[in-house]
Design an enzyme around this catalytic site. Structure first.
Site, short mmCIF file in Angstrom:
data_model
loop_
_atom_site.label_atom_id
_atom_site.label_comp_id
_atom_site.label_asym_id
_atom_site.label_seq_id
_atom_site.Cartn_x
_atom_site.Cartn_y
_atom_site.Cartn_z
N GLY A 220 12.07 29.98 8.97
CA GLY A 220 12.11 28.53 9.08
C GLY A 220 12.27 28.07 10.52
N SER A 221 13.00 27.00 10.70
CA SER A 221 13.08 26.37 12.01
C SER A 221 13.85 27.18 13.05
CB SER A 221 13.72 24.98 11.88
OG SER A 221 12.85 24.11 11.18
N THR A 222 14.57 28.22 12.65
CA THR A 222 15.21 29.07 13.67
C THR A 222 14.15 29.72 14.56
OG1 THR A 222 15.30 31.00 12.20
CG2 THR A 222 17.22 29.54 12.23
#
Length: 490
Positions: A220-222
């Site tokens: 995801g956004s990591t």
């Protein structure tokens, strides 16, 4: 000698020669294979005839031994807080073999390693029983407890990996749900029943799976931290506060599909700092598409993607695909599509940023000891790669620190400590039908040093979907791990 006797003599001579060849073949060529054959009962009896050496954390053993009350095997393995430490130790069982450190360092732990030959020979001459050596780990007991307790409290599935950025030492490696290796160490009916509960064929939760090393998840956004690093390293943007060319809405190249952001957030032409602070999909998707698959792949590989890690336990390779079109690259650059990562891998990402751009090779065995505690082997920190220049790493640090100070990662704030981080909520399942994974990656700085970098992933299938976020589920666990490491160094 008449002809018949000569023939008999030659035949007997050939039989003796065949016996000599067979004897030497068994004793010298096949000796190791026979000794290691799992069906060789004598070898197994000898293996469990003496106490096994220990696995050490913070100077204390997390393993032990107990005498059995029946059967051919005199001793069996015991574990202290076994479920907490299982992702580190693995297990050694009289019935089911050995895994992880118990398997990899079996020679040292049993005392059969060639480096102990002289000592074993001396002990044999003096009548002293053979002893196993010790495996001294890099783990931090307080950090491991914080990680395991945090995952257990959430009650779903998940994992934590924590690294010391300056050396690559693994400080915590937790997985949940877990199992107690002591329950399968023997050969009784009770051990067999315990094995059934652990075996993934009978238990869909698969408690024996080391989720910190062996499971890959969409990050995801990591993953936007990797995309930001690629933008800086390739000169697409040179400053955290430079406005990006990011229209809103943004349609992915070659499609009519608009890439969506989560909520009404200020993503139009946002700076990279603001884009990371609010986690703008449009900004980082477009950056990935602009850079292209090759440059994104090159940067991901510098962080360790597409390569197995051996710490020395094998960690599955994290994935960033090649041969993607621009829209697929855009999705991959925000941690979706085919991108997948282990918690260890994402801890490595945070570690490299915290260590001013230098990624150290992760490891969790500090040294191997002889039974008398003499050091047989010592692991020296080793540089793995340099994903960012020091200047760009410091720019990215300032961006990640804004995320925790003013953005989505506020729940990871620690008083008196500088914390940088990135939240992530990764969709999965067909048409995103399943509950998303909650991620958080972070590091803590005390003065000029960064003692710890952490990655946490939580999968809670029973949670209300709208309540799942990296900030709500994963960041508090990362905070407790960072606090444990900082407190242990005071």
């Amino acid at each position: 000698m008449n002809k018949p006797l000569r023939r008999i003599a030659i035949f007997c001579g050939l039989l003796v020669l065949a016996l000599l060849i067979r004897d030497n073949w068994l004793q010298y060529v096949k000796a190791d294979a026979l000794r290691e054959d799992p069906d060789n009962r004598r070898v197994l009896i000898a293996r469990y005839a003496t106490p096994r050496g220990d696995i050490i954390v913070d100077g204390k053993s997390i393993t032990g031994h107990a005498e059995t009350t029946s059967g051919d095997f005199k001793f069996k393995r015991t574990y202290k807080d076994g479920a907490m430490w299982a992702p580190v130790t693995g297990f050694v069982s009289q019935s089911y073999g050995a895994t992880q450190l118990e398997s990899i360092e079996d020679g040292i732990l049993t005392g059969n390693d060639d480096r102990l030959f002289f000592r074993n020979t001396l002990d044999m001459l003096t009548g002293k029983p053979k002893e196993g050596g010790n495996v001294v780990t890099t783990l931090n007991a307080a950090a491991q407890k914080a990680a395991y307790d945090g995952l257990k409290k959430q009650g779903g599935k998940g994992a934590v990996a924590a690294i010391e950025p300056s050396t690559g030492k693994i400080l915590a490696l937790a997985s949940y749900p877990s199992y107690d290796p002591s329950t399968i160490a023997g050969g009784s009916n009770a051990d067999a029943e315990a094995w059934k509960k652990i075996d993934k064929k009978n238990n869909p939760d698969d408690p024996a799976l080391n989720r910190a090393l062996r499971e890959v998840y969409p990050p995801g956004s990591t993953f936007k931290v990797v995309t930001a690093a690629a933008a800086l390293e390739n000169g697409l943007y040179t400053d955290a506060d430079e406005r990006t060319d990011s229209p809103l809405p943004w349609t992915m190249p070659g499609t009519t599909t608009q890439l969506k952001n989560e909520g009404n957030i200020p993503c139009k032409n946002a700076t990279m700092r603001v884009a990371l602070q609010y986690s703008c999909n449009t900004v980082f998707g477009k950056i990935g598409s602009q850079l292209g698959n090759d440059k994104m792949l090159e940067e991901a590989k510098k962080f360790g993607f597409d390569e197995q890690q051996f710490v020395p336990v094998r960690s599955s390779a994290s994935v960033f695909s090649d041969d993607m079109n621009p829209s697929e690259t855009a999705l991959s650059s925000i941690g979706q599509f085919n991108t997948a990562a282990t918690p260890l891998q994402m801890a490595m990402v945070a570690s490299a940023v915290a260590n001013n751009g230098t990624l150290m090779k992760p490891y969790m065995v500090d040294s191997l000891q002889a039974p008398n505690l003499d050091t047989l082997e010592k692991t020296e920190p080793q540089k793995m790669s340099e994903p960012l220049s020091a200047q760009n790493a410091q720019i990215l640090q300032s961006m990640m620190e804004t995320v925790v100070k003013d953005g989505t990662g506020k729940t990871a704030q620690i008083q008196g400590v500088t914390v940088g981080g990135k939240t992530g909520t990764a969709q999965h399942g067909e048409n995103n039908s399943k509950n998303p994974y909650a991620w958080f990656i972070s590091y803590a700085k005390v003065g000029d040093s960064a003692p710890v970098a952490v990655a946490v992933v939580v999968q809670d299938d029973n949670a209300v979907r709208e309540n799942i976020s990296g900030s709500g589920l994963a960041a508090p666990i990362a905070k407790s791990v960072m606090e444990a490491v900082i407190d242990s160094k005071k």
